[in-house]
Design an enzyme around this catalytic site. Sequence first.
Site, mmCIF file in Angstrom:
data_model
loop_
_atom_site.group_PDB
_atom_site.id
_atom_site.type_symbol
_atom_site.label_atom_id
_atom_site.label_comp_id
_atom_site.label_asym_id
_atom_site.label_seq_id
_atom_site.Cartn_x
_atom_site.Cartn_y
_atom_site.Cartn_z
ATOM 1 N N HIS A 82 -3.240 -17.320 -5.584
ATOM 2 C CA HIS A 82 -4.257 -16.588 -4.830
ATOM 3 C C HIS A 82 -5.493 -17.425 -4.539
ATOM 4 C CE1 HIS A 82 -5.523 -16.452 -8.967
ATOM 5 N NE2 HIS A 82 -6.722 -16.054 -8.599
ATOM 6 N N ASP A 83 -5.633 -18.597 -5.164
ATOM 7 C CA ASP A 83 -6.788 -19.468 -4.931
ATOM 8 C C ASP A 83 -6.453 -20.682 -4.074
ATOM 9 O OD1 ASP A 83 -8.746 -18.024 -6.265
ATOM 10 O OD2 ASP A 83 -8.316 -18.954 -8.203
ATOM 11 N N ASP B 49 -1.653 -1.199 -4.010
ATOM 12 C CA ASP B 49 -1.943 -0.454 -5.229
ATOM 13 C C ASP B 49 -0.770 -0.507 -6.199
ATOM 14 O OD1 ASP B 49 -0.112 1.497 -4.081
ATOM 15 O OD2 ASP B 49 -1.815 2.223 -2.901
ATOM 16 N N ASP C 45 -8.038 -16.490 -17.120
ATOM 17 C CA ASP C 45 -8.859 -16.965 -16.010
ATOM 18 C C ASP C 45 -10.019 -17.827 -16.491
ATOM 19 O OD1 ASP C 45 -9.766 -16.647 -13.087
ATOM 20 O OD2 ASP C 45 -11.527 -15.929 -14.186
ATOM 21 N N ASP D 158 0.859 -1.190 0.000
ATOM 22 C CA ASP D 158 0.000 0.000 0.000
ATOM 23 C C ASP D 158 0.893 1.237 0.000
ATOM 24 O OD1 ASP D 158 -1.938 1.937 0.422
ATOM 25 O OD2 ASP D 158 -2.105 1.525 2.567
ATOM 26 N N ASP E 133 -4.300 3.713 2.770
ATOM 27 C CA ASP E 133 -5.725 3.360 2.854
ATOM 28 C C ASP E 133 -5.935 1.884 3.192
ATOM 29 O OD1 ASP E 133 -5.078 2.082 0.484
ATOM 30 O OD2 ASP E 133 -6.611 3.065 -0.735
ATOM 31 N N ASN F 281 -0.482 4.562 -0.066
ATOM 32 C CA ASN F 281 -1.141 5.793 0.388
ATOM 33 C C ASN F 281 -1.846 5.671 1.733
ATOM 34 O OD1 ASN F 281 -3.326 4.235 -0.300
ATOM 35 N ND2 ASN F 281 -4.020 5.513 -2.008
ATOM 36 N N ASP G 155 -4.235 -10.386 -15.690
ATOM 37 C CA ASP G 155 -5.279 -11.401 -15.654
ATOM 38 C C ASP G 155 -6.312 -11.091 -16.728
ATOM 39 O OD1 ASP G 155 -6.282 -13.737 -14.179
ATOM 40 O OD2 ASP G 155 -5.257 -12.809 -12.484
ATOM 41 N N GLU H 7 -5.542 -20.935 -17.031
ATOM 42 C CA GLU H 7 -6.218 -21.633 -15.949
ATOM 43 C C GLU H 7 -7.326 -22.425 -16.641
ATOM 44 O OE1 GLU H 7 -8.350 -20.678 -11.685
ATOM 45 O OE2 GLU H 7 -9.028 -19.603 -13.462
#
Length: 551
Positions: free
Chosen positions: A327-328, A29, A197, A21, A25, A23, A98, A254
């Site tokens: 990520h899965d 990003d 994907d 990150d 929040d 900034n 992706d 994938e």
Amino acid sequence: MENKWWQSEIVYQIYPRSFQDSNGDGIGDVRGIISRLDYLAELGITMIWISPIFKSPMADNGYDISDYFDLAPEFGTMADFEELLAETKKRGIKILLDLVVNHSSDEHPWFQEALKNPQSKYRDYYIFKEANERPNNWRSIFGGSVWEKLPDEEVYYYHTFHKKQPDLNWENPELREEIYSMINQWLELGIAGFRVDAITFIKKDLSFKSIEPDGVDGLAKCTKTSRNQPGIEVFLKELQERCFKPYDSVTVAEAPGVGYDELDDFIGPDGFFSMIFDFKAADLDVASGTEWFKPVAWTPEDLFNRLKTSQLAIQESGWGAPFIENHDQNRAPSKYLKDNQTNPVALKALALLYFYLYGTPFIYQGQEIGMVNFERESLDDFDDISSIDQYHRGMAEGLTAEEALAVINYRSRDNSRTPMQWEDSPSVGFTTGQPWLAVTEQSSVRNVAAQMADPDSLWRFYQNLIAVKKETPVLTHGQIAFPERTEEDVFLYRRYDEDQAYLVIVNLSGQAQTVVYPRPGELVVTNQGVTITTNDIKLAPFGAALIKEEC
């Protein structure tokens, strides 16, 4: 096969919400990625795959795209992305994005127009059915029916995944032209290619007939009727010819549901894609990739056999994409090493086990420092929609609340989506604000700063694995073979060409092992657990090595 430029890449997957990150929040990003490019270059990465950064309502963390030509505001602007392109180019790093074209978000202008005007051409950009009840009993990947009723019409629309992810109608040539135009615009901008994907879901059984139920909900997996269906080859060939081939782009599919006997079509000399992810080893601990509330016991022998079968099939047809995390998936140390998930010797053994397999290796963020699964106390602590679905499906199938929570703690996709652990601080160096998802742990060992300062760390081991691969062409372009094994917990494979041979040997157990080896060899990479003698190789618990053999 003929050598291609993308075969020698080292790919690092970035999950942008959780990488860095910039900034405060609490959400990672694009500018955060830019700030960490020198880190990636030092590790040895040559290509990054960035999970979706497009505009999205984030029902499925970006895999529900509402604008293919703009970035989600939390990730930055197109100007930020163009700066990322320029900065990666300076460092010799390429970018994969992706490509999500099985479905869009229900907030995409196409779908919104289809809702407003039933006579609009956009009604045929999706799959709508006029009916007084659900058109069939197919179950979506995230649970429940694949059909969602429109509020003011006796009409249902189709969604393989979440109800906010309506499937695009690939049967419509005009829709396909829109997709190809979008893809080529990104390639024109200068990206190297795409991770593609859920691409095997773009063709459905057009009869849309109900099938035999396979769960207590009376529904049946839609994978049986809308994954890798006959006729998909027409769409995939057109996609290849119109987009990927003209730009000499790299594509990583994938593609669940593709049998080994179909690999020639997918990754052969004129295949639809450059390479393919095979999930059979990654999913060996569950009944199926869509039913991980049903855990399955497995042994190292099961893992070895799945890897061997996959590698030999892929080598025969084309090119692979070896991975142990994404990520899965849950974290690899927690899956494959269990009670030894924080054992540094075992972590290095796991890294060596997969890294020199046949194909282009993929590293997922945090894998290089050995990040592990979390432990959450309540369903309310989970963000992942699939985990929440699996919890409720597990309860419906007879699990207690405690058992269902244990299942999703172990297998949740959130395990790999927690903030990257850069340093030993409450927010682990990821943000100056409140992280969007709770960190896995604040660790004095499993963070980047500590491991980069330690010459014997897992991070340094990965850095060395990468350097050796770059310096040793046979470890990229050589063939793979699997010598006969005598110890079921010891993995063996050989990478070789006409002039050289390298043996990978890994003891994936907590017991010392001895393997007969009556030939000379030189240790190239080791986790300090291997000794070569005159007639054998002695392996300490979790001992592993790359050995250069005398031919």
